[in-house]
Write a protein that holds these residues in place. Structure first.
Motif, PDB file in Angstrom:
ATOM      1  N   GLN A  81       6.664   6.208  -0.956  1.00 48.86           N
ATOM      2  CA  GLN A  81       6.179   6.179   0.425  1.00 48.86           C
ATOM      3  C   GLN A  81       6.760   7.376   1.147  1.00 48.86           C
ATOM      4  N   GLN A 117       6.286   4.018  -7.429  1.00 45.97           N
ATOM      5  CA  GLN A 117       5.721   4.076  -6.068  1.00 45.97           C
ATOM      6  C   GLN A 117       6.466   5.132  -5.276  1.00 45.97           C
ATOM      7  N   HIS A 165       1.256   6.608   0.760  1.00 47.53           N
ATOM      8  CA  HIS A 165       1.769   5.640  -0.198  1.00 47.53           C
ATOM      9  C   HIS A 165       1.050   5.874  -1.530  1.00 47.53           C
TER      10      HIS A 165
END
Lengths: 81, 406
Positions: B264, B262, B230
């Motif tokens: 992930q 972001q 992450h």
């Protein structure tokens, strides 16, 4: 970029990991005595691969493809991607 | 009889003790446990990027229960790389960004020349806490003209099931700073002509790993890893742009790209090594990858090591196939009349792609404890819906290692 979708995929990834790990353990239910593990210690049997080759490969593919990970933690610090 | 045996045992113990005590002191008991690696890589794309990488690595046992590893890497990179802009353009824009400078009027507008040097050092410490449990602590620093990274990792490994199974868990953290060479980053989604710049971008990345390595039988070992990553912060490439094009595909405007703040990632990796009855070794791996940018990927590798004259001399052909889908926000160009999207990138590494690698690795023993390895491979990429639909590279590497384990 759906967090919910990723969470669902992560959940199925963990379940797959557990299932495969169980299968792996079951596949190895027959014991291998220490004195029969000579072949496993021979050159070329390293499961993690050769460190320098692995480094070069990771370096190239990390900078040329979008997918990475699976073999360790710590990115190695490269601004190439 | 018993007395005689007692006397024999006493005599044996006395002899053993005196011979142990009589040994000369071992000033450097681990002096021969060091392994030294030196490697060179030449990566040459056809008409584009050229990379030379030099690496040196030393690993040694420093006590009964601890070993250290130190490494240094120097990369030199030069050539030209796609900017993300389409090939046909009427746009004339800035040339002020060293390394990422693009678009000299009247010349190629979709490629940018660059030149950079990277220096990275890393170190790790492996500590055995028992015969079955060990921890590895690692750290690294990497510096380029436009990128710096500092990272650390910790990993625990536990042998169970009569040491046929190794369970592994690890955590990693990395802090990056990224910019163009002058220390600035362009305003995301701004017009290139506006020359609107911000300070450098920062990103933190956190990794977690769970793994199991399993001896399947006396000739087969397998591994299964799950990694989760992450990252938070600046993910945009400060040099990449995308074009707005008219109905003929001609660029009439150019914008800096913007990626989400972001990411992930999830990767499930499995690997297997199996020694055949004739001593040759079959290797294979498969990785499934998914991230929340919408990229799914499958990567598989296979190798077969032909051993000749024992285990140290070998020839190992190998192949690799990688397939990925495009990121949700990937675009080749922005059609006329379309509003600017929230995120957009024309970086072909985020496009739908297939990569193929075919090569051979040859190992030759040198003297008693040395091993020279030479690898040559051909790397071929095919991109869908991208400005450049393929990329080709020749990869050559040499590695020399020296140590008692060879």
């Amino acid at each position: 970029m759906s967090g919910k979708g990723f969470a669902a995929t992560a959940g199925s990834g963990v379940r797959t990991m557990v299932a495969l790990a169980t299968l792996l353990a079951l596949a190895a239910c027959s014991s291998v005595p220490a004195w029969e593990r000579g072949a496993l210690a021979q050159p070329g049997m390293e499961i993690d691969g050769h460190p320098v080759h692995s480094y070069f490969d990771n370096h190239i593919y990390f900078s040329k493809e979008a997918a990475t990970g699976g073999s360790g933690v710590g990115g190695g610090g490269c601004g190439c991607n | 009889m018993a007395v005689t045996n007692h006397k024999r045992i006493s005599t044996a113990l006395a002899l053993a003790t005196s011979s142990l005590l009589g040994q000369p002191a071992l000033a450097q008991p681990y002096a021969n446990d060091w392994q030294v690696n030196a490697g060179f890589l030449n990566y040459q794309e056809k008409g584009r990027v050229s990379v030379q990488s030099y690496t040196a690595r030393v690993r040694g046992q420093i006590s009964d229960d601890a070993s250290v590893q130190l490494g240094v890497v120097l990369d030199t990179m030069s050539g030209s790389t796609p900017t993300g802009a389409v090939k046909d353009s009427t746009v004339v824009s800035n040339t002020g960004t060293s390394g990422g400078g693009f678009d000299v009027a009247g010349q190629g507008t979709s490629m940018a020349d660059f030149e950079d040097t990277r220096l990275a050092v890393d170190g790790s410490w492996e500590q055995s806490h028992s015969r079955e449990f060990r921890m590895t602590y690692g750290t690294y620093v990497s510096v380029e003209k436009d990128f710096t990274a500092i990272g650390a990792s910790v990993k625990g490994s536990l042998d169970v099931n009569d040491r046929l199974t190794t369970l592994t868990a690890g955590l990693g953290v990395e802090a990056d700073e990224n910019s163009q060479r002058d220390g600035t980053t362009p305003e995301p989604l701004s017009s290139v002509g506006d020359a609107s710049f911000n300070r450098q971008g920062r990103r933190n990345t956190y990794d977690a790993l769970l793994g199991i390595t399993q001896v399947i039988d006396r000739r087969t070992v397998a591994q299964l890893n799950l990694t989760y990553t992450h990252s938070f912060g600046y993910h945009t490439d400060p040099y990449k742009v995308f074009s707005a094009t008219d109905s003929d595909g001609i660029e009439f405007a150019r914008y800096y790209e913007k990626r989400p703040e972001q990411r992930q990632r999830l990767a499930l990796f499995s690997s297997l090594r199996q020694q055949q009855l004739d001593g040759n070794i079959l290797g294979g791996s498969l990785r499934l990858y998914h991230d929340d940018w919408g990229i799914n990927a499958l990567t598989t590798e296979a190798s077969y090591r032909f051993n000749t004259a024992g285990q140290r001399r070998f020839t190992e052909p190998f192949g690799r196939v990688h397939m990925q889908t495009a990121a949700d926000f990937y675009l080749r160009s922005l059609p006329m009349g379309e509003p600017l999207p929230t995120y957009a990138s024309a970086d072909n590494r985020l496009a739908q792609m297939q990569s193929y690698t075919l090569g051979v690795n040859v190992g030759i023993p040198v003297a008693r404890w040395g091993l020279l390895q030479g690898r040559a491979s051909y790397f071929y990429q095919v991109f869908q819906d991208a400005t450049y639909d393929r990329n080709r590279a020749l990869i050559l590497s040499l590695n020399y290692e020296f140590g008692q384990n060879n």
